[in-house]
Design a protein around this motif. Sequence first.
Motif, PDB file in Angstrom:
ATOM      1  N   ASN A   1      -8.794   7.031   5.068  1.00 23.92           N
ATOM      2  CA  ASN A   1      -7.341   6.847   5.001  1.00 23.92           C
ATOM      3  C   ASN A   1      -6.939   5.681   4.119  1.00 23.92           C
ATOM      4  O   ASN A   1      -5.742   5.497   3.829  1.00 23.92           O
ATOM      5  CB  ASN A   1      -6.770   6.636   6.411  1.00 23.92           C
ATOM      6  CG  ASN A   1      -6.894   7.865   7.279  1.00 23.92           C
ATOM      7  OD1 ASN A   1      -6.878   8.998   6.774  1.00 23.92           O
ATOM      8  ND2 ASN A   1      -7.045   7.662   8.583  1.00 23.92           N
ATOM      9  N   ASP A   2      -7.915   4.865   3.682  1.00 25.38           N
ATOM     10  CA  ASP A   2      -7.596   3.713   2.825  1.00 25.38           C
ATOM     11  C   ASP A   2      -7.423   4.109   1.366  1.00 25.38           C
ATOM     12  O   ASP A   2      -7.038   3.275   0.542  1.00 25.38           O
ATOM     13  CB  ASP A   2      -8.697   2.651   2.933  1.00 25.38           C
ATOM     14  CG  ASP A   2      -8.774   2.058   4.330  1.00 25.38           C
ATOM     15  OD1 ASP A   2      -7.776   2.143   5.067  1.00 25.38           O
ATOM     16  OD2 ASP A   2      -9.838   1.515   4.694  1.00 25.38           O
ATOM     17  N   SER A   3      -7.717   5.351   1.031  1.00 25.51           N
ATOM     18  CA  SER A   3      -7.488   5.804  -0.345  1.00 25.51           C
ATOM     19  C   SER A   3      -5.997   5.778  -0.649  1.00 25.51           C
ATOM     20  O   SER A   3      -5.163   6.116   0.188  1.00 25.51           O
ATOM     21  CB  SER A   3      -8.030   7.223  -0.537  1.00 25.51           C
ATOM     22  OG  SER A   3      -9.430   7.258  -0.361  1.00 25.51           O
ATOM     23  N   GLY A   4      -5.666   5.364  -1.845  1.00 26.48           N
ATOM     24  CA  GLY A   4      -4.261   5.298  -2.224  1.00 26.48           C
ATOM     25  C   GLY A   4      -4.025   4.248  -3.289  1.00 26.48           C
ATOM     26  O   GLY A   4      -4.947   3.771  -3.954  1.00 26.48           O
TER      27      GLY A   4
ATOM     28  N   ALA B   1       0.165   5.451   0.261  1.00 26.94           N
ATOM     29  CA  ALA B   1      -0.807   6.528   0.430  1.00 26.94           C
ATOM     30  C   ALA B   1      -0.710   7.543  -0.702  1.00 26.94           C
ATOM     31  O   ALA B   1      -1.700   8.148  -1.094  1.00 26.94           O
ATOM     32  CB  ALA B   1      -0.605   7.213   1.778  1.00 26.94           C
TER      33      ALA B   1
ATOM     34  N   TYR C   1       0.844  -1.208   0.000  1.00 28.21           N
ATOM     35  CA  TYR C   1       0.000   0.000   0.000  1.00 28.21           C
ATOM     36  C   TYR C   1       0.869   1.244   0.000  1.00 28.21           C
ATOM     37  O   TYR C   1       1.901   1.313   0.695  1.00 28.21           O
ATOM     38  CB  TYR C   1      -0.914   0.011   1.228  1.00 28.21           C
ATOM     39  CG  TYR C   1      -1.615   1.333   1.460  1.00 28.21           C
ATOM     40  CD1 TYR C   1      -2.666   1.736   0.645  1.00 28.21           C
ATOM     41  CD2 TYR C   1      -1.214   2.185   2.495  1.00 28.21           C
ATOM     42  CE1 TYR C   1      -3.299   2.950   0.844  1.00 28.21           C
ATOM     43  CE2 TYR C   1      -1.840   3.393   2.703  1.00 28.21           C
ATOM     44  CZ  TYR C   1      -2.888   3.772   1.870  1.00 28.21           C
ATOM     45  OH  TYR C   1      -3.508   4.976   2.067  1.00 28.21           O
TER      46      TYR C   1
END
Length: 217
Positions: free
Chosen positions: A115-118, A66, A64
Amino acid sequence: MITLCRVHLETLVLLIFVVQLSRPVCVDVPSETEAVLGKSMKLTCISCMKREEVKAKTRVDWYYMAAAKENKTHIYQYENASPVDVDGPFKGRLAWNGSQDLQDVSIMILNVTYNDSGLYECYVLREFEFGFFTPSFTVMKNISLIVKEKATKETAAIYSEIMMYLLLVFLTLWLLLEMVYCYRKISKSDEQAQDTATNYLAIPSEQKDNPAAPVTE
């Protein structure tokens, strides 16, 4: 005509059995890129095997980022049928959602947050077994995820789904009408054959043994 109807019925029955018994085919489909806040989101990653008969050892790693310029973080690993939920911001919120043959190596994000966008990276490593020779190949796929408060749907996608359902309904009705028509034709033919046989049996045996003499001049 009756023979043609019988062929139609046999073909329909055969198609039904083929659809039920056929094995699913691996299709590489892209992942969804929009998630809804507070819902679950599947990150789809497909890695089709070209030689299913060959045994392969598969390892899957998910990363992951960000932002595009930041270093990627290892968030999930799957190897030897053992998922590993790596410590980090996704600890306890990731679940394996892949297939048994490891062609689908997708994962599920639970309780999505902003906050999981990315950017997510799916990295697949396969090692094939050819005796002493063990070739390997890798597949890497990126998924750019955006988290929204509510789900949105494109107009083209809505129209496509509507047309697909209408086509399925039309084909189903057409098949049913075809089956009913053929069934009636076959039943009518059987009834006519049975009436003919009944009328023949009703003729006295003397008339059967002594047919009318031919007329001579």
